[in-house]
Every structure is written in structure tokens, then in C-alpha cells.
Design a protein around this motif. Sequence first.
Motif, PDB file in Angstrom:
ATOM      1  N   LEU A   1      16.637 -61.053  30.186  1.00 55.76           N
ATOM      2  CA  LEU A   1      16.807 -62.150  31.151  1.00 55.76           C
ATOM      3  C   LEU A   1      15.452 -62.683  31.621  1.00 55.76           C
ATOM      4  O   LEU A   1      15.281 -63.897  31.781  1.00 55.76           O
ATOM      5  CB  LEU A   1      17.645 -61.686  32.342  1.00 55.76           C
ATOM      6  N   ARG A   2      14.502 -61.794  31.811  1.00 57.94           N
ATOM      7  CA  ARG A   2      13.154 -62.246  32.197  1.00 57.94           C
ATOM      8  C   ARG A   2      12.528 -63.079  31.093  1.00 57.94           C
ATOM      9  O   ARG A   2      11.842 -64.068  31.363  1.00 57.94           O
ATOM     10  CB  ARG A   2      12.266 -61.051  32.521  1.00 57.94           C
TER      11      ARG A   2
ATOM     12  N   ARG B   1      13.994 -65.005  29.158  1.00 54.88           N
ATOM     13  CA  ARG B   1      14.634 -66.317  29.165  1.00 54.88           C
ATOM     14  C   ARG B   1      14.281 -67.122  30.408  1.00 54.88           C
ATOM     15  O   ARG B   1      14.748 -68.242  30.572  1.00 54.88           O
ATOM     16  CB  ARG B   1      16.160 -66.149  29.088  1.00 54.88           C
TER      17      ARG B   1
ATOM     18  N   ALA C   1      14.437 -65.872  33.829  1.00 58.23           N
ATOM     19  CA  ALA C   1      15.026 -65.468  35.108  1.00 58.23           C
ATOM     20  C   ALA C   1      13.935 -64.906  36.007  1.00 58.23           C
ATOM     21  O   ALA C   1      13.055 -64.184  35.565  1.00 58.23           O
ATOM     22  CB  ALA C   1      16.108 -64.414  34.888  1.00 58.23           C
TER      23      ALA C   1
ATOM     24  N   LYS D   1      12.943 -64.592  40.650  1.00 52.61           N
ATOM     25  CA  LYS D   1      13.444 -64.736  42.016  1.00 52.61           C
ATOM     26  C   LYS D   1      13.223 -66.148  42.548  1.00 52.61           C
ATOM     27  O   LYS D   1      12.994 -66.338  43.722  1.00 52.61           O
ATOM     28  CB  LYS D   1      12.756 -63.714  42.933  1.00 52.61           C
TER      29      LYS D   1
ATOM     30  N   ARG E   1      16.568 -71.842  41.455  1.00 56.73           N
ATOM     31  CA  ARG E   1      17.291 -71.523  40.218  1.00 56.73           C
ATOM     32  C   ARG E   1      17.377 -72.708  39.260  1.00 56.73           C
ATOM     33  O   ARG E   1      18.292 -72.808  38.472  1.00 56.73           O
ATOM     34  CB  ARG E   1      18.702 -71.017  40.508  1.00 56.73           C
TER      35      ARG E   1
ATOM     36  N   ALA F   1      14.673 -72.111  35.203  1.00 52.75           N
ATOM     37  CA  ALA F   1      15.108 -71.417  33.988  1.00 52.75           C
ATOM     38  C   ALA F   1      16.418 -71.989  33.455  1.00 52.75           C
ATOM     39  O   ALA F   1      17.255 -72.477  34.202  1.00 52.75           O
ATOM     40  CB  ALA F   1      15.285 -69.936  34.280  1.00 52.75           C
TER      41      ALA F   1
ATOM     42  N   ILE G   1      19.228 -70.689  32.523  1.00 49.81           N
ATOM     43  CA  ILE G   1      20.083 -69.507  32.565  1.00 49.81           C
ATOM     44  C   ILE G   1      21.326 -69.838  33.368  1.00 49.81           C
ATOM     45  O   ILE G   1      21.259 -70.524  34.386  1.00 49.81           O
ATOM     46  CB  ILE G   1      19.328 -68.324  33.195  1.00 49.81           C
TER      47      ILE G   1
ATOM     48  N   GLU H   1      24.369 -65.187  34.677  1.00 48.71           N
ATOM     49  CA  GLU H   1      23.199 -64.424  34.255  1.00 48.71           C
ATOM     50  C   GLU H   1      22.264 -64.174  35.438  1.00 48.71           C
ATOM     51  O   GLU H   1      21.643 -63.119  35.533  1.00 48.71           O
ATOM     52  CB  GLU H   1      22.464 -65.147  33.132  1.00 48.71           C
ATOM     53  N   PHE H   2      22.173 -65.135  36.363  1.00 47.09           N
ATOM     54  CA  PHE H   2      21.373 -64.926  37.565  1.00 47.09           C
ATOM     55  C   PHE H   2      21.980 -63.829  38.427  1.00 47.09           C
ATOM     56  O   PHE H   2      21.270 -63.046  39.038  1.00 47.09           O
ATOM     57  CB  PHE H   2      21.234 -66.219  38.382  1.00 47.09           C
TER      58      PHE H   2
ATOM     59  N   TYR I   1      20.969 -60.670  36.852  1.00 48.12           N
ATOM     60  CA  TYR I   1      19.544 -60.489  37.134  1.00 48.12           C
ATOM     61  C   TYR I   1      19.341 -59.982  38.564  1.00 48.12           C
ATOM     62  O   TYR I   1      18.599 -59.023  38.789  1.00 48.12           O
ATOM     63  CB  TYR I   1      18.789 -61.805  36.920  1.00 48.12           C
ATOM     64  N   ASP I   2      20.000 -60.622  39.531  1.00 48.54           N
ATOM     65  CA  ASP I   2      19.862 -60.218  40.933  1.00 48.54           C
ATOM     66  C   ASP I   2      20.281 -58.769  41.144  1.00 48.54           C
ATOM     67  O   ASP I   2      19.659 -58.039  41.911  1.00 48.54           O
ATOM     68  CB  ASP I   2      20.683 -61.134  41.842  1.00 48.54           C
TER      69      ASP I   2
END
Length: 166
Positions: free
Chosen positions: A32-33, A35, A37, A39, A43, A46, A48, A52-53, A56-57
Motif C-alpha cells: 500500500l505504501r 502505491r 498510501a 497519512k 486522501r 494517492a 488508492i 485500501e486506505f 492502511y489506517d
Amino acid sequence: MKMAVVFLPVGMFCRKKANAGVLTNFEVLDFLRSRGAAKDPTRVIALIAASEFKVYDYLVESAACNQTREHINEFLKKCQKYDLAKAEILNIINVRPSSPVEIDPIIEECEKRIGDGIEELIELVETVLPAPPIQPNTEDEVVADDEGIVEGEQPPTATEEMEKEN
């Protein structure tokens, strides 16, 4: 029907295998990073999906955020003597148990298979896999303040204070 063809510079083409196997939470977070993602509160930077966020969270608050490939490879090497199944190893890496109570449901027939080695395995987990980030106190936790009032309780009323003194 029109089709668009996109040419990428050499070295930018990357093919991922669909369903290449199970992944650790670290590997999902790393993906995810890669791609984009982060903080980022907006939002919008990216490409994404919202789901997916959410993943990620969750993962940045788990043990996966402090892990590296080196940590995982070292753990894989050192845990071979326990003869654990792939799923058990994956769950240990993802959950990072720190007590027998946490590791028992992960390993099938834990007492029978590992016996007294449970404490040794937990020590291995704690030394090789980094701890998850420290979570701030939640409303449900009971924390005493300087005045002896427990969080979530109402301070005593003036009437209750006078009754204590008498």
C-alpha cells in the motif's frame, strides 16, 4: 470499440502475480505504501481506493508498521526448530503475541507440540519482531488523576464531601 495502448519506459513495467500466496501484514502495508498510501488527511494524492486506505489506517497502528523484511526473515530462520505450520508462522508475525494466552490459540495443540518451549518462543517473538506502536489511552481505560478521581467518574458533590468530613 477503441482501445488505448500505453507505453511505459523500460524498467517501469511491473507485473504482479494474481494470488501469489498469503502475505504478512507487513507485506500488505509495504504494498500500500508503494502505491502511495500515507497519512495524507486529504486522501487525494494517492490513487488508492477508500477501502485500501482503511486497511492502511489499520495496519499503521499494528505491529506491521515497525517490522522490516529483515525482522521477518530473521524470525523465519529462528523459528524453524518449532516445526510450525506456515499459517501459524504468518499469524505469529501478524499478531506478535507476547504471552502464552495470546500464542495458544495461534498454534494448534500448543502445549502438546511445544510444551515448555512456549516461553522461549514468546521471547524469540519479543526480541526479533518489533513491538507495535503505543496506543493512547481510550475512554474505557481507568486512569487515576492527581486528585484521586477515576476517569469516567463524576467528582463528588459538595454534599458528599461534607458527609465524608463528618
